[in-house]
Design an enzyme around this catalytic site. Structure first.
Site, short mmCIF file in Angstrom:
data_model
loop_
_atom_site.label_atom_id
_atom_site.label_comp_id
_atom_site.label_asym_id
_atom_site.label_seq_id
_atom_site.Cartn_x
_atom_site.Cartn_y
_atom_site.Cartn_z
N SER A 7 2.66 -39.24 57.21
CA SER A 7 2.16 -39.85 55.57
C SER A 7 2.29 -38.91 54.55
CB SER A 7 1.28 -41.12 55.46
OG SER A 7 1.25 -41.62 54.15
N HIS A 32 6.64 -40.84 58.19
CA HIS A 32 6.00 -42.09 58.00
C HIS A 32 6.06 -42.51 55.83
CE1 HIS A 32 3.24 -45.98 58.70
NE2 HIS A 32 2.91 -45.51 57.10
N ASP A 34 5.62 -44.75 52.74
CA ASP A 34 4.53 -45.49 52.47
C ASP A 34 4.72 -46.09 50.83
OD1 ASP A 34 2.39 -45.82 54.16
OD2 ASP A 34 1.28 -44.19 53.91
N MET A 36 4.77 -48.39 47.64
CA MET A 36 3.72 -49.66 47.24
C MET A 36 4.18 -50.03 46.15
SD MET A 36 0.13 -47.13 47.85
CE MET A 36 -0.47 -46.09 49.92
N HIS A 66 6.78 -47.79 55.94
CA HIS A 66 5.99 -48.32 55.61
C HIS A 66 5.83 -49.47 54.65
CE1 HIS A 66 1.56 -49.22 55.72
NE2 HIS A 66 1.31 -50.79 56.38
N MET A 68 4.46 -51.73 52.00
CA MET A 68 2.92 -52.26 51.12
C MET A 68 3.82 -53.01 50.25
SD MET A 68 0.36 -49.90 52.36
CE MET A 68 1.89 -48.21 51.94
N MET A 137 -3.80 -51.16 60.67
CA MET A 137 -4.11 -50.63 59.50
C MET A 137 -5.38 -50.89 59.79
SD MET A 137 -1.34 -49.68 57.82
CE MET A 137 -2.83 -49.21 56.21
N GLY A 142 -3.30 -49.13 50.54
CA GLY A 142 -3.28 -49.07 49.15
C GLY A 142 -3.11 -47.54 48.39
N PHE A 143 -3.92 -46.65 49.88
CA PHE A 143 -4.31 -45.48 49.28
C PHE A 143 -4.41 -44.30 50.13
CE2 PHE A 143 -5.49 -48.19 46.20
CZ PHE A 143 -5.37 -47.41 44.73
N GLY A 144 -4.14 -43.31 50.08
CA GLY A 144 -4.65 -42.24 51.34
C GLY A 144 -6.00 -41.62 51.54
N GLY A 145 -6.81 -41.40 51.90
CA GLY A 145 -7.69 -40.58 52.14
C GLY A 145 -9.29 -41.62 51.78
N ASP A 175 -2.68 -46.11 60.92
CA ASP A 175 -2.51 -45.49 60.24
C ASP A 175 -4.15 -45.65 59.01
OD1 ASP A 175 -1.65 -44.79 57.68
OD2 ASP A 175 -0.20 -46.76 56.99
N GLY A 176 -4.10 -44.74 58.67
CA GLY A 176 -5.58 -44.82 57.43
C GLY A 176 -6.42 -44.26 58.56
N GLY A 177 -6.59 -42.75 57.65
CA GLY A 177 -8.24 -42.29 58.37
C GLY A 177 -7.90 -41.24 59.69
N GLY A 199 -2.13 -38.23 57.19
CA GLY A 199 -1.70 -38.03 55.48
C GLY A 199 -2.63 -36.65 55.87
N SER A 200 -3.93 -37.35 54.93
CA SER A 200 -4.65 -35.67 54.16
C SER A 200 -4.63 -35.25 55.29
CB SER A 200 -5.40 -36.61 54.29
OG SER A 200 -5.61 -37.71 53.16
C1 DX5 Z 1 -2.39 -46.50 53.38
C2 DX5 Z 1 -1.45 -45.64 53.69
C3 DX5 Z 1 -1.36 -44.22 54.85
C4 DX5 Z 1 -2.13 -43.41 54.51
C5 DX5 Z 1 -2.89 -42.23 54.90
O1 DX5 Z 1 -2.29 -47.49 52.10
O2 DX5 Z 1 -0.13 -47.04 54.56
O3 DX5 Z 1 0.21 -44.74 55.88
O4 DX5 Z 1 -1.26 -42.41 53.20
O5 DX5 Z 1 -3.42 -41.39 54.53
P1 DX5 Z 1 -4.72 -40.85 55.19
O6 DX5 Z 1 -3.47 -40.32 56.38
O7 DX5 Z 1 -4.61 -39.86 54.14
O8 DX5 Z 1 -5.65 -42.59 55.68
ZN ZN Z 2 1.58 -46.75 55.82
#
Ligand code: DX5
Ligand code: ZN
Length: 218
Positions: A7, A32, A34, A36, A66, A68, A137, A142-145, A175-177, A199-200
């Site tokens: 991501s 990926h 993202d 928003m 993706h 959002m 999801m 909305g947010f990474g990490g 996707d996510g964490g 992502g992270s």
């Molecule tokens: C969240 C995004 C994800 C996010 C994943 O809204 O859709 O793609 O960037 O980030 P990590 O891997 O850090 O959870």
């Molecule tokens: Zn995503």
């Protein structure tokens, strides 16, 4: 073996092209992207011109977009023209689902639908046979990490089972964490995930190439 879609939300925006090149060279199959809008989710990221620039720099890369955003239907054509390979939108968005899928296909892209943590798998049932990808999801978009929500694992298992039962071709993405160290990536693969968004875990790692390689081995 899982596919990996790093991501870009967690990448260094000051050198996005280099960041993309780094993970592609490490073996990541997709990128990926993202998007928003500050309405569907409480955050704003990047959009059409950024994708166009990356596509121009990396014409062979597969852009896993993706969306959002509240009204994805209004933006299918611009994202397709900017170089999206696959466009995923949210079942919870305001756009008509059938019309949005039709627009994605008419634009020559692969089509995916994503569900937020509170949306049951059953809501996807009418659309599964029309999809190239289902995105589960494992955090609130909305947010990474953020931390992985384990409820995603049952959804992945249920979708993997339904895919087998009906012989459907869609890919199952999460996707996510998702990361290797915490074991969430392996748990997702065991539950049936075929594409890992991270992502992270990739871009914030000391060695992003090693992080991609680790995920690819799962
Ligand atoms: C969240 C995004 C994800 C996010 C994943 O809204 O859709 O793609 O960037 O980030 P990590 O891997 O850090 O959870
Ligand atoms: Zn995503």
């Amino acid at each position: 073996m899982a596919m990996v879609s790093p991501s870009l939300l967690a990448a260094d925006f000051a050198c996005l092209g280099t960041e993309c090149r780094k993970v592609l060279d490490a073996g990541a199959q997709w990128l990926h992207f993202d998007v928003m809008d500050g309405c569907f989710v409480p955050n704003i990221s990047f959009g059409v011109p950024v994708l166009a620039g990356l596509h121009k720099a990396l014409p062979d890369a597969f852009f896993d977009v993706h969306l959002m955003i509240r009204d994805p239907l209004a933006y299918i054509e611009p994202f397709a023209k900017a170089g999206a390979s696959l466009i995923t939108f949210h079942l919870e968005s305001d756009s008509d689902v059938g019309a949005t899928l039709a627009a994605i296909k008419a634009a020559g892209c692969k089509a995916g639908i994503s569900i937020k943590p509170a949306t049951p798998v059953s809501a996807l049932e009418p659309w599964l046979d029309q999809l190239d990808l289902v995105l589960v999801m494992s955090v609130e978009p909305g947010f990474g990490g953020q931390s992985f929500m384990p409820g995603a694992l049952d959804k992945l298992s249920a979708l993997a089972q339904e895919k087998r039962r009906r012989g459907l071709p869609f890919l199952l993405e999460v996707d996510g964490g998702v990361d290797e160290a915490s074991g969430t990536a392996a748990a997702c693969v065991n539950a049936g995930a075929e594409v890992l968004v991270a992502g992270s875990a990739v871009f914030r790692a000391a060695d992003p190439a090693a992080a991609v390689a680790g995920l690819l081995r799962l």
